[in-house]
Design an enzyme around this catalytic site. Sequence first.
Site, short mmCIF file in Angstrom:
data_model
loop_
_atom_site.label_atom_id
_atom_site.label_comp_id
_atom_site.label_asym_id
_atom_site.label_seq_id
_atom_site.Cartn_x
_atom_site.Cartn_y
_atom_site.Cartn_z
N HIS A 232 0.82 -1.22 0.00
CA HIS A 232 0.00 0.00 0.00
C HIS A 232 0.86 1.29 0.00
O HIS A 232 1.35 1.71 -1.01
CB HIS A 232 -0.95 0.02 1.21
CG HIS A 232 -2.14 -0.87 1.06
ND1 HIS A 232 -2.93 -0.93 -0.05
CD2 HIS A 232 -2.71 -1.74 1.93
CE1 HIS A 232 -3.93 -1.80 0.14
NE2 HIS A 232 -3.81 -2.31 1.33
O1 RIB Z 1 -6.44 1.36 2.04
C1 RIB Z 1 -5.10 1.32 2.48
C2 RIB Z 1 -4.78 2.55 3.25
O2 RIB Z 1 -5.58 2.60 4.42
C3 RIB Z 1 -3.33 2.59 3.75
O3 RIB Z 1 -2.90 3.92 3.81
C4 RIB Z 1 -3.43 2.02 5.14
O4 RIB Z 1 -2.42 2.55 6.00
C5 RIB Z 1 -4.76 2.54 5.58
O5 RIB Z 1 -4.56 3.86 6.07
#
Ligand code: RIB
Length: 306
Positions: A232
């Site tokens: 991510h």
């Molecule tokens: O959907 C993934 C995101 O949501 C990432 O930034 C994770 O840290 C959560 O904040």
Amino acid sequence: MRKIIFDTDIGVDDAFALAYAAQTQHILGITTVFGNVPVSQAVKNAKVFSREIALNAPIFRGCSRPLALPALVNSTTVHGRDGLGDALENPYDDKADNAISFIIDTVKAQPGEVTLVAIGPLTNIACAINQAPEIIPLVKDVVIMGGAFGTRGHAGNVSPHSEFNIWKDPHAADQVLSSALPVVMLPLDVTHEVLISGDEIRYLNFPVLTQISSGYLQYSLTHERFEGMALHDSLTISWLTHPEYFTTVKSPIRVVTDGITRGQTLRQLTQLASRFNPFEHCSKQTLCLDVNASKVKAAFFHSLQK
Ligand code: RIB
Ligand code: CA
């Protein structure tokens, strides 16, 4: 190497991204925002994780709730109760100077040089441009982890149609993404394509990353039958170091702010003239919709492996 302000709701994958940014970018400051954890916990997490990676960047406290929606308490504990897998003793307090002032002052002091890396809800960025719209042309660019456009079925993670960071504050996201800020989006379309296994994390030989991710991996094994995690947030740093690993399109972006698809990110799919055009007056943003996952992982390992 870019000069960046690292805006984060620091959970586990945020910490991986911070370790990666510390190895590859010039971090001017860390601004915290509510999201994975309350902003008070995000300040504490930024302090303790910065100590763990010997990072000496100033830390600031940002927004504690969305622009226009009631604050929601997170139900899942994928990041653990404290947001970092409940793995570290955290002796720090939640005191810090104001994040919005830091963003505004830093961009004004270094016009055209500062990249905003935003990997949580976009509330701090929205507040900064609302408070000081004159900084919009002074920001070099904004690189966000957020959104989802459905490539290979990657349409949402907090709901079938929305990604967590956008869903947490859709009004802030709509303001930022429809503004004249030059934004690069790393949506689930690419972040769900770059997965790292528990063995690969252990192979990094980066103890604090192994420590904080063990709960996240267990959650993933139990709920997704895969012992690993999507990187991510680290893909924002992958973009800064290797933009050539990504396939992009340009489009104006809007965000659904209420109803059953709250948080859905919309790109313009037709030039058909229509009486109501929600994309009118919106800047075209850069969306990463495909990625060379093996090259992104190889670069990530090359930077972080000890
Ligand atoms: O959907 C993934 C995101 O949501 C990432 O930034 C994770 O840290 C959560 O904040
Ligand atoms: Ca995050």
